[in-house]
Design a protein around this motif. Structure first.
Motif, PDB file in Angstrom:
ATOM      1  N   UNK A   1       0.433  -9.998  -6.013  1.00  0.00           N
ATOM      2  CA  UNK A   1      -0.876  -9.360  -6.091  1.00  0.00           C
ATOM      3  C   UNK A   1      -0.975  -8.213  -5.094  1.00  0.00           C
ATOM      4  N   UNK A   2      -0.489  -8.458  -3.881  1.00  0.00           N
ATOM      5  CA  UNK A   2      -0.499  -7.405  -2.856  1.00  0.00           C
ATOM      6  C   UNK A   2       0.286  -6.197  -3.342  1.00  0.00           C
ATOM      7  N   UNK A   3       1.439  -6.439  -3.914  1.00  0.00           N
ATOM      8  CA  UNK A   3       2.275  -5.330  -4.392  1.00  0.00           C
ATOM      9  C   UNK A   3       1.615  -4.588  -5.554  1.00  0.00           C
ATOM     10  N   UNK A   4       0.986  -5.349  -6.457  1.00  0.00           N
ATOM     11  CA  UNK A   4       0.291  -4.703  -7.568  1.00  0.00           C
ATOM     12  C   UNK A   4      -0.826  -3.797  -7.084  1.00  0.00           C
ATOM     13  N   UNK A   5      -1.574  -4.255  -6.078  1.00  0.00           N
ATOM     14  CA  UNK A   5      -2.641  -3.426  -5.521  1.00  0.00           C
ATOM     15  C   UNK A   5      -2.081  -2.200  -4.799  1.00  0.00           C
ATOM     16  N   UNK A   6      -0.916  -2.355  -4.163  1.00  0.00           N
ATOM     17  CA  UNK A   6      -0.280  -1.213  -3.514  1.00  0.00           C
ATOM     18  C   UNK A   6       0.084  -0.131  -4.539  1.00  0.00           C
ATOM     19  N   UNK A   7       0.529  -0.573  -5.696  1.00  0.00           N
ATOM     20  CA  UNK A   7       0.865   0.381  -6.756  1.00  0.00           C
ATOM     21  C   UNK A   7      -0.384   1.109  -7.240  1.00  0.00           C
ATOM     22  N   UNK A   8      -1.455   0.375  -7.465  1.00  0.00           N
ATOM     23  CA  UNK A   8      -2.705   0.999  -7.908  1.00  0.00           C
ATOM     24  C   UNK A   8      -3.237   1.970  -6.859  1.00  0.00           C
ATOM     25  N   UNK A   9      -3.160   1.584  -5.592  1.00  0.00           N
ATOM     26  CA  UNK A   9      -3.617   2.468  -4.525  1.00  0.00           C
ATOM     27  C   UNK A   9      -2.793   3.746  -4.476  1.00  0.00           C
ATOM     28  N   UNK A  10      -1.495   3.603  -4.615  1.00  0.00           N
ATOM     29  CA  UNK A  10      -0.611   4.769  -4.564  1.00  0.00           C
ATOM     30  C   UNK A  10      -0.890   5.723  -5.719  1.00  0.00           C
TER      31      UNK A  10
END
Length: 319
Positions: A77-86
């Motif tokens: 989940x953390x990684x998925x949110x990092x992708x969306x933020x980027x």
């Protein structure tokens, strides 16, 4: 070093909770009171019957960090949110660039992008494979209301207010035809008997919070709010009586604060101040027992800290 068991119990009057804290393991029993079978070893009038026991094992850190340490981040989940933020910050990019931007290995980035694409949050262009956000992200952003942002901003300030005055405080907005509590410090206050307060509705005309908001509204806003409130509370004596409304507002403006005595609850009184930042944002109150003091005494004691709280909130929201 082994910690000796600690026993916490509630006096016998109803089924109660028995808490035994044994080092890193906490056991919680739901017991039935059986004073005739005192357990001398414990020194308390309870008998734990295994058949009726509900046991919860709660892991706690030996350092005393508490329950928050029991929950770990969900890495995917953390990684998925990092992708969306980027993607939100830099715009569309290929998966290789996205992996480099987020410091996530390329294989994992492909899997995460595929998942997000299947959920409709990102889109991959057929011609070059670049990934971009979709309008579904905008729908999520639209769901974030101003009230939510204001509630987050005001929380630390009313917490500080309660530490100063001890009595609980609420922040409320006017929505859906009623004054709705968005933030409260009832759980923090040693002077409160209430807990579930957030989301509670109060009358625009009978509560100190509502009267405070009315006092800084324009006549057009007052008329509109009155119509909406009438739809939600058709039996209120204040809705159609414009003279009474004008007197309520006049009294608040003259005193410099709004008050109510036994209006929302028979044993509860409150003083309140409005919060206006370009528009009427809401109001902040201090709640106290009706038998403890009058609104005038409460204002003499606590109005200055309440004013300071409102000033700080206005400054934070205007920044």
């Amino acid at each position: 070093m082994q910690t000796a068991p600690t026993i916490i119990y509630v006096p016998p009057c109803c089924p109660a909770l028995l808490l035994l804290n044994c080092g890193s393991l906490t056991l919680l029993w739901l017991c039935e009171p059986k004073p005739q079978q005192d357990t001398a070893r414990m020194g308390i009038p309870w008998r734990v019957t295994i058949g009726n026991a509900i046991v919860f094992a709660l892991r706690t850190a030996s350092s005393g960090a508490g329950m928050s340490s029991a929950y770990r981040d969900v890495k995917s989940l953390v990684r998925g949110l990092q992708i969306l933020e980027s993607l939100g910050q830099k715009g569309s990019m290929k998966v290789s660039a996205l992996a480099e931007s987020t410091d996530i290995d390329r294989t994992s980035t492909y899997r995460l992008v595929s998942t997000l694409e299947s959920m409709g949050y990102v889109l991959r262009r057929g011609e070059d494979g670049a990934v971009s956000l979709t309008s579904k992200m905008a729908n999520i952003a639209d769901g974030f209301r101003d009230d939510d942002l204001i509630a987050q901003a005001i929380t630390p300030y009313i917490h500080e207010l309660t530490h100063i005055v001890l009595w609980p405080s609420d922040f409320a907005t006017f929505s859906e035809g009623a004054v709705t509590v968005q933030v409260t410090t009832h759980k923090l206050s040693p002077m409160s008997v209430h807990r579930a307060v957030v989301g509670r509705h109060h009358s625009l005309f009978r509560s100190a919070l509502g009267r405070a908001m009315l006092s800084v509204m324009s006549q057009k806003e007052i008329d509109t709010a009155s119509v909406v409130a009438q739809l939600e509370a058709p039996n209120s004596q204040y809705i159609w009586d414009k003279k009474t409304i004008r007197k309520l507002i006049g009294d608040v403006r003259k005193a410099g604060y709004a008050s109510s005595v036994g209006e929302s609850e028979i044993n509860i009184s409150a003083i309140a101040l409005p919060l206006r930042v370009g528009r009427v944002v809401g109001a902040v109150n201090i709640v106290f027992f009706r038998s403890a003091m009058t609104p005038q005494i409460a204002a003499d004691r606590y109005l200055e800290p309440l004013k300071a709280c409102v000033r700080r909130v206005k400054k934070a929201l205007s920044a």
